[in-house]
Design a protein around this motif. Structure first.
Motif, PDB file in Angstrom:
ATOM      1  N   ARG A   1       0.991  -1.186   0.014  1.00  0.00           N
ATOM      2  CA  ARG A   1       0.051   0.084   0.045  1.00  0.00           C
ATOM      3  C   ARG A   1       0.903   1.415   0.088  1.00  0.00           C
ATOM      4  O   ARG A   1       0.643   2.184  -0.648  1.00  0.00           O
ATOM      5  N   LEU A   2       2.065   1.146   0.780  1.00  0.00           N
ATOM      6  CA  LEU A   2       2.877   2.500   0.797  1.00  0.00           C
ATOM      7  C   LEU A   2       3.732   2.816  -0.358  1.00  0.00           C
ATOM      8  O   LEU A   2       3.414   3.839  -0.778  1.00  0.00           O
ATOM      9  N   ALA A   3       4.089   1.404  -0.973  1.00  0.00           N
ATOM     10  CA  ALA A   3       4.673   1.622  -2.352  1.00  0.00           C
ATOM     11  C   ALA A   3       3.981   2.279  -3.468  1.00  0.00           C
ATOM     12  O   ALA A   3       4.165   3.075  -4.360  1.00  0.00           O
ATOM     13  N   ASP A   4       2.641   1.777  -3.447  1.00  0.00           N
ATOM     14  CA  ASP A   4       1.758   2.036  -4.455  1.00  0.00           C
ATOM     15  C   ASP A   4       1.343   3.446  -4.222  1.00  0.00           C
ATOM     16  O   ASP A   4       1.304   4.162  -5.492  1.00  0.00           O
ATOM     17  N   ALA A   5       1.301   4.068  -3.103  1.00  0.00           N
ATOM     18  CA  ALA A   5       1.011   5.536  -2.787  1.00  0.00           C
ATOM     19  C   ALA A   5       2.395   6.162  -3.233  1.00  0.00           C
ATOM     20  O   ALA A   5       2.408   7.431  -3.760  1.00  0.00           O
ATOM     21  N   PHE A   6       3.422   5.778  -2.901  1.00  0.00           N
ATOM     22  CA  PHE A   6       4.647   6.489  -2.967  1.00  0.00           C
ATOM     23  C   PHE A   6       5.206   6.848  -4.470  1.00  0.00           C
ATOM     24  O   PHE A   6       5.851   7.906  -4.607  1.00  0.00           O
ATOM     25  N   VAL A   7       4.643   6.142  -5.309  1.00  0.00           N
ATOM     26  CA  VAL A   7       5.098   6.319  -6.784  1.00  0.00           C
ATOM     27  C   VAL A   7       4.554   7.536  -7.298  1.00  0.00           C
ATOM     28  O   VAL A   7       4.842   7.955  -8.089  1.00  0.00           O
ATOM     29  N   ARG A   8       3.345   7.726  -6.476  1.00  0.00           N
ATOM     30  CA  ARG A   8       2.583   9.200  -7.097  1.00  0.00           C
ATOM     31  C   ARG A   8       3.329  10.462  -6.568  1.00  0.00           C
ATOM     32  O   ARG A   8       2.915  11.526  -6.984  1.00  0.00           O
ATOM     33  N   VAL A   9       4.396  10.322  -5.792  1.00  0.00           N
ATOM     34  CA  VAL A   9       4.818  11.765  -5.186  1.00  0.00           C
ATOM     35  C   VAL A   9       5.516  12.228  -6.260  1.00  0.00           C
ATOM     36  O   VAL A   9       6.419  11.597  -7.270  1.00  0.00           O
ATOM     37  N   ARG A  10       5.256  13.596  -6.389  1.00  0.00           N
ATOM     38  CA  ARG A  10       5.817  14.467  -7.719  1.00  0.00           C
ATOM     39  C   ARG A  10       6.598  15.612  -7.202  1.00  0.00           C
ATOM     40  O   ARG A  10       6.472  16.202  -6.141  1.00  0.00           O
ATOM     41  N   VAL A  11       7.884  15.895  -7.735  1.00  0.00           N
ATOM     42  CA  VAL A  11       8.655  16.940  -7.526  1.00  0.00           C
ATOM     43  C   VAL A  11       8.675  17.962  -8.569  1.00  0.00           C
ATOM     44  O   VAL A  11       8.623  17.487  -9.820  1.00  0.00           O
TER      45      VAL A  11
END
Ligand code: NAD
Length: 480
Positions: free
Chosen positions: A302-312
């Motif tokens: 769950r954490l990894a699925d959400a983390f890939v959506r982080v944008r810089v």
């Protein structure tokens, strides 16, 4: 505003050496101005102005009620200038615009909170022997020195100066050389709205010269420092040389303890925000996620699925993260990532740097590692970047041992539905703040904040800060 000068005794003054340092924009890597590269002579002048303001000037005679009014007015003025200050802070630090805006709102709130508190800080009386009256006065230290970091320059201005001023101290501030714009502007605004000359002095420059001169200055009665543990040690030793005390706020490696019964839906976004907030350049960043082994695979997915959506992105793109503050810090953060990869620590997920950012900006890809071996540096050293590590634990006892296994002790999060466990575990964590099924609780201006050991000592925020920025005087009167 004359950003290549210091603000001393209510006016702009060029540094004695006339030397300057460039200000670099993190989003582009380019210089866009100059600040004064001050030395001990400039610090001397600032301390002398503060001493005069406190010892014989108008500030030392300003009543608690009037100090409160001034602070509240300052808070209101900051809110009125929010757009200007937001733009300034965002450019200087690389923060996304919406983050800088929230920081300016928090800055205003510091002055609002301590404006209201200024005349509510009481001493006490003590029942003593018959025929005596004992009063314990709560008094300002006198002149307080403040050395700030670059991660929250505007918020930190409020966090350290608002309680110091509310308590009646005259102040000398040395902001970080990497981000001073808002501090200089704020000192000017404070004078415009009525703070007497010398109450707030700002001297810019390098740590080893201007910063060290301030901490070593015999005219300073108390020091407040926020920054690295290494410099914190230097400050404490300099203070010891002239027998004064200090508060040190030095960062952390704060754990988030996720038990198998936690509500993962509400946990995951908060845990991600706690590390990517300000691109991970936050002393209380929740940088270690400790997960009960029985739920490890489910939670980490769950954490990894959400983390890939982080944008810089660049500040004006309003993404989750902006650039890192300097090339030096970017290199340091990347060094942690590269070392972990070389050591074979699995990368669980990475965020994405948007197309179109300036290639010379200090952008770093947010990275989630796990399982991180307990002896890997990622598991116990502060990265100060958007790098999150996950470690499994077996049971409650193991969770507590792992949580307390670093040299730091600043903040912690506990995620479980079990009410008894929330308290049991919370009481055993070495941390100045423990959050249960939440983390950070907003800017938390009302909440005492600070750590122990390598996280430093002393308390900021809330009424606790007013106690640290004051001392007591016991008056014993014999009346027969
Ligand atoms: P730093 O400690 O070097 O700088 C913080 C402040 O201290 C700056 O104003 C600097 O000019 C001043 N300073 C530096 N050397 C000094 C000296 N000898 N005497 C007096 N003042 C001095 O921090 P940094 O190099 O900018 O960042 C390095 C690391 O520090 C980061 O990677 C992070 O781990 C930590 N840090 C923590 C916080 C925090 O909020 N606790 C903030 C910034 C950095």
């Amino acid at each position: 505003m004359e950003s290549s000068k210091n603000f001393i005794d209510g006016e702009w003054r060029a540094p004695h050496s006339e030397a300057t340092l460039p200000t670099i924009e993190p989003a582009t890597g380019r210089s866009y101005g100059q600040i004064a590269d001050s030395d001990a002579r400039d610090v001397d002048a600032a301390v002398a102005a503060a001493r005069a303001a406190y010892d014989v000037g108008a500030w030392g005679r300003t009543s608690a009620c009037e100090r409160g009014r001034l602070l509240s007015r300052f808070g209101q003025r900051i809110a009125d200038l929010a757009d200007e200050l937001t733009t300034m802070e965002s450019r200087d630090t690389g923060k996304p615009i919406q983050v800088a805006k929230a920081d300016i709102a928090a800055l205003a709130r510091y002055f609002e909170f301590y404006g209201g508190a200024a005349d509510k800080l009481h001493g006490e009386t003590i029942p003593y022997q018959t025929g005596y009256q004992v009063s314990v006065l709560r008094e300002p230290h006198g002149v307080t020195g403040h050395i700030l970091p670059w991660n929250y320059p505007a918020q930190m201005f409020g966090r350290t100066l608002a309680p110091a001023l509310a308590a009646g101290n005259a102040t000398v501030l040395k902001p970080a050389e990497d981000a001073c714009a808002t501090a200089l502007r704020l000192a000017e605004v404070a004078t415009e709205i009525g703070f007497p000359p010398g109450a707030i002095n700002v001297v810019t420059g390098a740590g080893a010269t201007a910063g060290a001169a301030l901490a070593a200055h015999g005219g300073v009665d108390f020091m407040s420092f926020t920054g690295s543990p290494q410099v914190g040690q230097i400050i404490q030793k300099l203070c010891a040389d002239h027998y004064i005390t200090c508060t040190l706020e030095l960062g952390g490696k704060s754990p988030q303890l996720v038990f198998a019964d936690a509500d993962f839906d509400s946990t995951v976004p908060v845990i991600i925000n706690a590390i990517i907030q300000n691109s991970g350049q936050t002393c209380s960043a929740g940088s270690r996620v400790l997960v009960q082994r029985s739920a490890y695979d489910t939670f980490v997915k769950r954490l990894a699925d959400a983390f890939v959506r982080v944008r810089v992105g660049a500040p004006e793109m309003r993404r989750d993260c902006g650039p890192i503050i300097t090339h030096k810090q970017q290199t340091r953060v990347q060094g942690f990532i590269d070392a972990a990869v070389r050591a074979g620590v699995p990368v669980l997920a990475q965020g994405l740097i948007e197309d179109g950012v300036d290639p010379h900006g200090f952008y770093t890809t947010p990275t989630l590692f796990g399982p991180v071996p307990r002896d890997n540096s990622l598991a116990h050293e502060e990265v100060f970047g958007p790098v999150l590590c996950v470690l499994p634990f077996e049971d409650e006892a193991d969770a507590i041992e792992l949580a307390n296994s670093t040299e730091y002790g600043l903040a912690a999060g506990i995620w479980t539905r079990d009410g008894a466990r929330q308290i049991r575990v919370g009481k055993r964590l070495r941390a100045g703040q423990v959050f249960i099924n939440c983390y950070g609780a907003g800017a938390g201006i009302e909440l005492p904040f600070g750590g122990s050991r390598k996280s430093g000592h002393g308390r900021e925020k809330g009424f606790a800060a007013l106690h640290d920025f004051t001392t007591t005087k016991t008056m014993v009167q014999h009346h027969g």
